[in-house]
Design a protein around this motif. Structure first.
Motif, PDB file in Angstrom:
ATOM      1  N   GLN A 188     -16.278 -56.154   5.241  1.00  0.00           N
ATOM      2  CA  GLN A 188     -17.108 -54.985   4.991  1.00  0.00           C
ATOM      3  C   GLN A 188     -18.454 -55.157   5.679  1.00  0.00           C
ATOM      4  OE1 GLN A 188     -17.432 -54.200   0.820  1.00  0.00           O
ATOM      5  NE2 GLN A 188     -17.211 -52.002   1.096  1.00  0.00           N
ATOM      6  N   VAL A 189     -18.999 -54.048   6.158  1.00  0.00           N
ATOM      7  CA  VAL A 189     -20.272 -54.074   6.876  1.00  0.00           C
ATOM      8  C   VAL A 189     -21.265 -53.170   6.153  1.00  0.00           C
ATOM      9  CG1 VAL A 189     -21.441 -53.461   9.028  1.00  0.00           C
ATOM     10  CG2 VAL A 189     -19.185 -54.531   9.094  1.00  0.00           C
ATOM     11  N   GLN A 190     -22.486 -53.640   6.051  1.00  0.00           N
ATOM     12  CA  GLN A 190     -23.549 -52.840   5.447  1.00  0.00           C
ATOM     13  C   GLN A 190     -24.746 -52.771   6.374  1.00  0.00           C
ATOM     14  OE1 GLN A 190     -24.293 -54.687   1.596  1.00  0.00           O
ATOM     15  NE2 GLN A 190     -23.160 -53.049   0.584  1.00  0.00           N
ATOM     16  N   LEU A 191     -25.378 -51.598   6.396  1.00  0.00           N
ATOM     17  CA  LEU A 191     -26.644 -51.415   7.088  1.00  0.00           C
ATOM     18  C   LEU A 191     -27.677 -51.020   6.042  1.00  0.00           C
ATOM     19  CD1 LEU A 191     -24.673 -51.235   9.521  1.00  0.00           C
ATOM     20  CD2 LEU A 191     -26.202 -49.518  10.497  1.00  0.00           C
ATOM     21  N   VAL A 192     -28.818 -51.668   6.088  1.00  0.00           N
ATOM     22  CA  VAL A 192     -29.875 -51.366   5.125  1.00  0.00           C
ATOM     23  C   VAL A 192     -31.191 -51.173   5.860  1.00  0.00           C
ATOM     24  CG1 VAL A 192     -31.166 -52.151   3.112  1.00  0.00           C
ATOM     25  CG2 VAL A 192     -28.728 -52.684   3.310  1.00  0.00           C
ATOM     26  N   GLU A 193     -31.788 -49.996   5.668  1.00  0.00           N
ATOM     27  CA  GLU A 193     -33.079 -49.706   6.287  1.00  0.00           C
ATOM     28  C   GLU A 193     -34.224 -50.130   5.365  1.00  0.00           C
ATOM     29  OE1 GLU A 193     -30.332 -46.073   7.174  1.00  0.00           O
ATOM     30  OE2 GLU A 193     -30.913 -47.285   5.434  1.00  0.00           O
ATOM     31  N   SER A 194     -35.356 -50.395   5.981  1.00  0.00           N
ATOM     32  CA  SER A 194     -36.577 -50.692   5.235  1.00  0.00           C
ATOM     33  C   SER A 194     -37.782 -50.295   6.083  1.00  0.00           C
ATOM     34  CB  SER A 194     -36.662 -52.172   4.854  1.00  0.00           C
ATOM     35  OG  SER A 194     -36.685 -52.978   6.017  1.00  0.00           O
ATOM     36  N   GLY A 195     -38.935 -50.211   5.435  1.00  0.00           N
ATOM     37  CA  GLY A 195     -40.179 -49.942   6.164  1.00  0.00           C
ATOM     38  C   GLY A 195     -40.702 -48.525   6.046  1.00  0.00           C
ATOM     39  N   GLY A 196     -39.963 -47.661   5.375  1.00  0.00           N
ATOM     40  CA  GLY A 196     -40.452 -46.292   5.199  1.00  0.00           C
ATOM     41  C   GLY A 196     -41.619 -46.240   4.232  1.00  0.00           C
ATOM     42  N   GLY A 197     -42.238 -45.074   4.150  1.00  0.00           N
ATOM     43  CA  GLY A 197     -43.361 -44.916   3.234  1.00  0.00           C
ATOM     44  C   GLY A 197     -44.188 -43.704   3.557  1.00  0.00           C
ATOM     45  N   LEU A 198     -45.379 -43.671   2.966  1.00  0.00           N
ATOM     46  CA  LEU A 198     -46.320 -42.577   3.161  1.00  0.00           C
ATOM     47  C   LEU A 198     -47.436 -43.030   4.085  1.00  0.00           C
ATOM     48  CD1 LEU A 198     -47.522 -39.794   2.373  1.00  0.00           C
ATOM     49  CD2 LEU A 198     -48.583 -40.953   0.417  1.00  0.00           C
ATOM     50  N   VAL A 199     -47.730 -42.222   5.095  1.00  0.00           N
ATOM     51  CA  VAL A 199     -48.776 -42.565   6.061  1.00  0.00           C
ATOM     52  C   VAL A 199     -49.504 -41.290   6.467  1.00  0.00           C
ATOM     53  CG1 VAL A 199     -47.215 -42.352   8.046  1.00  0.00           C
ATOM     54  CG2 VAL A 199     -49.225 -43.838   8.205  1.00  0.00           C
ATOM     55  N   GLN A 200     -50.757 -41.429   6.831  1.00  0.00           N
ATOM     56  CA  GLN A 200     -51.518 -40.281   7.306  1.00  0.00           C
ATOM     57  C   GLN A 200     -51.169 -39.969   8.758  1.00  0.00           C
ATOM     58  OE1 GLN A 200     -55.674 -41.178   6.590  1.00  0.00           O
ATOM     59  NE2 GLN A 200     -55.612 -40.132   4.614  1.00  0.00           N
ATOM     60  N   ALA A 201     -51.355 -38.728   9.125  1.00  0.00           N
ATOM     61  CA  ALA A 201     -51.132 -38.319  10.509  1.00  0.00           C
ATOM     62  C   ALA A 201     -51.957 -39.212  11.444  1.00  0.00           C
ATOM     63  CB  ALA A 201     -51.506 -36.860  10.697  1.00  0.00           C
ATOM     64  N   GLY A 202     -51.323 -39.614  12.538  1.00  0.00           N
ATOM     65  CA  GLY A 202     -51.962 -40.522  13.481  1.00  0.00           C
ATOM     66  C   GLY A 202     -51.684 -41.986  13.215  1.00  0.00           C
ATOM     67  N   GLY A 203     -51.111 -42.273  12.063  1.00  0.00           N
ATOM     68  CA  GLY A 203     -50.814 -43.641  11.694  1.00  0.00           C
ATOM     69  C   GLY A 203     -49.501 -44.131  12.271  1.00  0.00           C
ATOM     70  N   SER A 204     -49.133 -45.351  11.853  1.00  0.00           N
ATOM     71  CA  SER A 204     -47.931 -46.007  12.376  1.00  0.00           C
ATOM     72  C   SER A 204     -47.087 -46.576  11.247  1.00  0.00           C
ATOM     73  CB  SER A 204     -48.321 -47.152  13.322  1.00  0.00           C
ATOM     74  OG  SER A 204     -49.051 -46.679  14.428  1.00  0.00           O
ATOM     75  N   LEU A 205     -45.803 -46.665  11.509  1.00  0.00           N
ATOM     76  CA  LEU A 205     -44.856 -47.343  10.631  1.00  0.00           C
ATOM     77  C   LEU A 205     -43.830 -48.042  11.500  1.00  0.00           C
ATOM     78  CD1 LEU A 205     -44.000 -44.755   7.806  1.00  0.00           C
ATOM     79  CD2 LEU A 205     -45.231 -46.915   7.516  1.00  0.00           C
ATOM     80  N   ARG A 206     -43.270 -49.119  10.967  1.00  0.00           N
ATOM     81  CA  ARG A 206     -42.185 -49.813  11.657  1.00  0.00           C
ATOM     82  C   ARG A 206     -40.987 -49.881  10.727  1.00  0.00           C
ATOM     83  NH1 ARG A 206     -41.205 -56.098  13.174  1.00  0.00           N
ATOM     84  NH2 ARG A 206     -40.180 -55.826  15.209  1.00  0.00           N
ATOM     85  N   LEU A 207     -39.912 -49.247  11.141  1.00  0.00           N
ATOM     86  CA  LEU A 207     -38.680 -49.272  10.383  1.00  0.00           C
ATOM     87  C   LEU A 207     -37.791 -50.412  10.874  1.00  0.00           C
ATOM     88  CD1 LEU A 207     -37.744 -45.479  10.267  1.00  0.00           C
ATOM     89  CD2 LEU A 207     -39.268 -46.769   8.753  1.00  0.00           C
ATOM     90  N   SER A 208     -37.070 -50.998   9.944  1.00  0.00           N
ATOM     91  CA  SER A 208     -36.091 -52.034  10.280  1.00  0.00           C
ATOM     92  C   SER A 208     -34.749 -51.640   9.695  1.00  0.00           C
ATOM     93  CB  SER A 208     -36.504 -53.380   9.699  1.00  0.00           C
ATOM     94  OG  SER A 208     -37.748 -53.800  10.202  1.00  0.00           O
ATOM     95  N   CYS A 209     -33.696 -52.076  10.358  1.00  0.00           N
ATOM     96  CA  CYS A 209     -32.347 -51.858   9.855  1.00  0.00           C
ATOM     97  C   CYS A 209     -31.537 -53.117  10.123  1.00  0.00           C
ATOM     98  CB  CYS A 209     -31.704 -50.662  10.543  1.00  0.00           C
ATOM     99  SG  CYS A 209     -29.954 -50.459  10.140  1.00  0.00           S
ATOM    100  N   ALA A 210     -31.120 -53.775   9.060  1.00  0.00           N
ATOM    101  CA  ALA A 210     -30.368 -55.011   9.178  1.00  0.00           C
ATOM    102  C   ALA A 210     -28.899 -54.764   8.869  1.00  0.00           C
ATOM    103  CB  ALA A 210     -30.933 -56.056   8.227  1.00  0.00           C
ATOM    104  N   ALA A 211     -28.048 -55.220   9.756  1.00  0.00           N
ATOM    105  CA  ALA A 211     -26.604 -55.125   9.560  1.00  0.00           C
ATOM    106  C   ALA A 211     -26.088 -56.463   9.048  1.00  0.00           C
ATOM    107  CB  ALA A 211     -25.912 -54.756  10.856  1.00  0.00           C
ATOM    108  N   SER A 212     -25.186 -56.412   8.078  1.00  0.00           N
ATOM    109  CA  SER A 212     -24.625 -57.642   7.521  1.00  0.00           C
ATOM    110  C   SER A 212     -23.154 -57.430   7.194  1.00  0.00           C
ATOM    111  CB  SER A 212     -25.394 -58.046   6.268  1.00  0.00           C
ATOM    112  OG  SER A 212     -25.265 -57.061   5.263  1.00  0.00           O
ATOM    113  N   GLY A 213     -22.458 -58.554   6.993  1.00  0.00           N
ATOM    114  CA  GLY A 213     -21.049 -58.473   6.638  1.00  0.00           C
ATOM    115  C   GLY A 213     -20.163 -59.044   7.731  1.00  0.00           C
ATOM    116  N   ASP A 214     -18.948 -58.517   7.805  1.00  0.00           N
ATOM    117  CA  ASP A 214     -17.939 -59.034   8.743  1.00  0.00           C
ATOM    118  C   ASP A 214     -18.153 -58.431  10.128  1.00  0.00           C
ATOM    119  OD1 ASP A 214     -15.504 -58.813   6.085  1.00  0.00           O
ATOM    120  OD2 ASP A 214     -16.800 -60.486   6.673  1.00  0.00           O
ATOM    121  N   ILE A 215     -19.168 -58.904  10.818  1.00  0.00           N
ATOM    122  CA  ILE A 215     -19.547 -58.370  12.121  1.00  0.00           C
ATOM    123  C   ILE A 215     -19.087 -59.310  13.216  1.00  0.00           C
ATOM    124  CG2 ILE A 215     -21.468 -57.720  13.617  1.00  0.00           C
ATOM    125  CD1 ILE A 215     -23.019 -57.045  11.028  1.00  0.00           C
TER     126      ILE A 215
END
Length: 120
Positions: A1-28
């Motif tokens: 089985q394979v899972q993808l899990v995102e992280s790094g979302g949130g609330l930010v003001q216009a002009g700001g920055s965010l970095r999203l991550s997505c980690a895959a795990s399992g039988d890859i």
């Protein structure tokens, strides 16, 4: 089985920055292309950026020059660096991976999504 899990979302003001991550795990066995999609309320899910196993990238016109997709193959992780965020970038962001579970079988997997909210 394979899972993808995102992280790094949130609330930010216009002009700001965010970095999203997505980690895959399992039988890859290996990972082909990976991508980020987003879906705003009342709108269809749209493609934001893609990256191939050969690290070729492609972006939606609406995010070109502001977002950068990258990947760390050793960690089975894809990233989305989002700069100069705008309120119209507000959406649930989903990770997508074309993943080989063996030498002959590949499937598309999705993460559950992470909310990004950009305030004016």
């Amino acid at each position: 089985q394979v899972q993808l899990v995102e992280s790094g979302g949130g609330l930010v003001q216009a002009g700001g920055s965010l970095r999203l991550s997505c980690a895959a795990s399992g039988d890859i066995f290996s990972i082909n292309a990976m991508a980020w999609y987003r879906q705003a309320p009342g709108r269809q899910r749209e493609l934001v950026a893609t990256i191939t196993s050969g690290v070729r990238t492609n972006y939606a016109d609406s995010v070109k020059g502001r977002f950068t997709i990258s990947r760390d193959n050793a960690k089975n992780t894809v990233y989305l660096q989002m700069n100069s965020l705008k309120p119209e970038d507000t959406a649930v962001y989903y990770c997508n991976g074309d993943i080989n579970i063996s030498t002959r079988r590949a499937y598309i997997y999705w993460g559950p999504g992470t909310q990004v909210t950009v305030s004016a």
